[in-house]
Motif scaffolding. Structure first.
Motif, mmCIF file in Angstrom:
data_model
loop_
_atom_site.group_PDB
_atom_site.id
_atom_site.type_symbol
_atom_site.label_atom_id
_atom_site.label_comp_id
_atom_site.label_asym_id
_atom_site.label_seq_id
_atom_site.Cartn_x
_atom_site.Cartn_y
_atom_site.Cartn_z
ATOM 1 N N GLU A 163 0.858 -1.186 0.000
ATOM 2 C CA GLU A 163 0.000 0.000 0.000
ATOM 3 C C GLU A 163 0.893 1.234 0.000
ATOM 4 O OE1 GLU A 163 -4.221 0.624 2.100
ATOM 5 O OE2 GLU A 163 -2.553 0.725 3.518
ATOM 6 N N LEU B 80 0.522 5.465 0.658
ATOM 7 C CA LEU B 80 -0.371 6.515 1.147
ATOM 8 C C LEU B 80 0.171 7.882 0.768
ATOM 9 C CD1 LEU B 80 -0.990 5.148 4.766
ATOM 10 C CD2 LEU B 80 -2.324 4.694 2.683
ATOM 11 N N LYS C 249 -4.614 6.988 -2.384
ATOM 12 C CA LYS C 249 -4.097 5.772 -1.762
ATOM 13 C C LYS C 249 -4.047 4.685 -2.822
ATOM 14 C CE LYS C 249 -6.673 3.330 1.099
ATOM 15 N NZ LYS C 249 -7.364 2.897 2.350
#
Length: 448
Positions: free
Chosen positions: A281, A283, A418
């Protein structure tokens, strides 16, 4: 000059195709004869490659046969430097060839390896051409201009049975290796997060047109990027002694996120033990438009955040490790075990970074279960691995996956979204991101 060593290497690589890069013995003799040297060509003769040229040329195992640059002054100066060097050793003068077009250098059968230090937007195209022509490659960081190119380079190295070293030299400096060994061996407890300090993400290029003196092939310099007017910020003429600011612009680089970020995020990946993986991930900063604050999130919950700070800063449940070039600290609980930051206070203690690193190593790593790749010289490591057909300390895996981290972080800055990422398949997942962000529009005839 006949480079019979090359024929031997090809046959040896073919016989070892099932287990590449694991030949049982050294290929070169201890005393290297002139016709057994690694024949090298150098592409992009700016400030960085002038330094690399000196490093390789002064190695007895290397013979420099050619240089390439789209600037006539840089190209001819590099040729003269090589010719003068070998003439001083009694060799015939004028043997180094000089090319404007890298394809002429790569198609030479007598060149074994190339060293690439062009602007970033050229890295992958030249690297892939060299690999497919049977050359081993030393390519400066960041390894590629975008994620698609990184994937292609990673795949091409083993497909062509070649050796590639990324110029991420920090992995060949002891303070960085020891810092990562401390983290991986749990000396600071369970790793929770890391912070990396480097500059801004890339920006669009809006430089005004300037008049250009004759002697620069501007069409070739721009290459796969969209054509734009000449500006000296991008390619200062002649033998300048600084690092040009093309790297700030998205068309040619990726700002400091891919420049210094390729150094420090590489060490974060090493310390996290993620050389064969990456974040799941990404951000964006909490405040839209901020140039710090983007985070990489890994499957184990560890985060790597882009902040202003020490260089690379690891935080564990029981301590902290900080490392930068010539700087190092180890703290456990409230106790500072080792510290060298180069401050006036440190200098008064009559110690050094090397001494403080040694304190940490002796106290905590004598019987460590995890020992990381120990390279003491980055160029020497490349040459050794070419001889032995082994992976260097920053192979295409390390260089490719690190630059993917850089590009993912830039995408979070560019789009403020994101992103979820599958590091195994090299793909955005869960409906996030856009596959178009993985690549670029290439100006013909160039493509990857």
């Amino acid at each position: 000059m006949t480079f019979s060593r090359r024929t031997f290497l090809k046959r040896a690589a073919a016989s070892a195709a099932v287990t590449p890069f694991l030949l049982p013995s050294r290929i070169w003799a201890a005393e290297t004869s002139p016709n057994a040297r690694l024949a090298m060509g150098f592409i992009g003769m700016g400030t960085q490659n002038r330094g690399l040229l000196g490093g390789f040329m002064n190695n007895a195992d290397v013979q420099v046969l050619a240089v390439c640059d789209v600037d006539t002054t840089r190209r001819e100066a590099a040729k003269k430097r090589v010719d003068d060097f070998y003439s001083s050793q009694g060799a015939a003068s004028g043997q180094c060839a000089a090319y404007n077009d890298f394809r002429q250098l790569i198609e030479r059968k007598d060149i074994d390896a190339v060293c690439i230090a062009t602007p970033d937007h050229w890295h992958a195209i030249i690297t892939l051409a060299a690999l497919r022509a049977g050359k081993d490659v030393y390519c400066e960081k960041p390894l590629t201009h975008n994620i698609h190119e990184a994937i292609e380079v990673i795949r091409a190295v083993d497909a062509n049975q070649r050796v590639l070293q990324t110029g991420s030299m920090q992995r060949s400096s002891k303070e960085f290796r020891i810092a990562c060994e401390l983290v991986q061996n749990g000396v600071i407890g369970k790793l929770e997060r890391a912070e990396c300090s480097f500059g801004d993400p890339g920006i669009p290029c809006e430089l005004p047109e300037e008049e250009m003196e004759p002697g620069l092939d501007w069409n070739m310099w721009v290459g796969p990027a969209a054509m734009r007017p000449y500006n000296s910020v991008l390619s200062p003429r002649g033998e300048h002694k600084h690092f040009p600011n093309w790297r700030a612009f998205r068309e040619f680089g990726g700002g400091m996120v891919t420049d210094w970020g390729a150094h420090h995020l590489d060490i974060a990946q090493w310390g996290l033990g993620m050389d064969d993986s990456g974040p799941v991930e990404v951000l964006p900063p909490e405040t839209p438009g901020d140039k710090r604050g983007a985070k990489l999130v890994y499957a184990n919950g560890v985060t790597v955040e882009h902040k202003n700070g020490f260089g690379v800063h690891f935080y564990g449940t029981e301590g902290e490790v900080q490392v930068n070039r010539g700087k190092f600290t180890l703290k456990r609980g409230d106790q500072m075990i080792a510290s060298w930051t180069g401050s006036d206070e440190d200098k008064e203690k009559k110690t050094s970074c090397a001494a403080q690193v040694q304190i940490a190593e002796r106290e905590f790593l004598q019987d460590a279960k995890i020992k990381l790749y120990d390279s003491k010289n980055h160029l020497g490591n490349f040459l050794d691995c070419v001889k032995e057909r082994k992976k260097p300390v920053t192979s295409e895996q390390e260089g490719g996956r690190t630059v993917i981290c850089c590009h993912l972080m830039n995408q979070a800055y560019y789009h403020g979204q994101k992103l979820k990422w599958n590091p195994k398949d090299f793909a955005f997942v869960d409906g996030t991101g856009d596959p178009a962000w993985l690549t670029r529009d290439y100006r013909g005839p160039w493509s990857v």
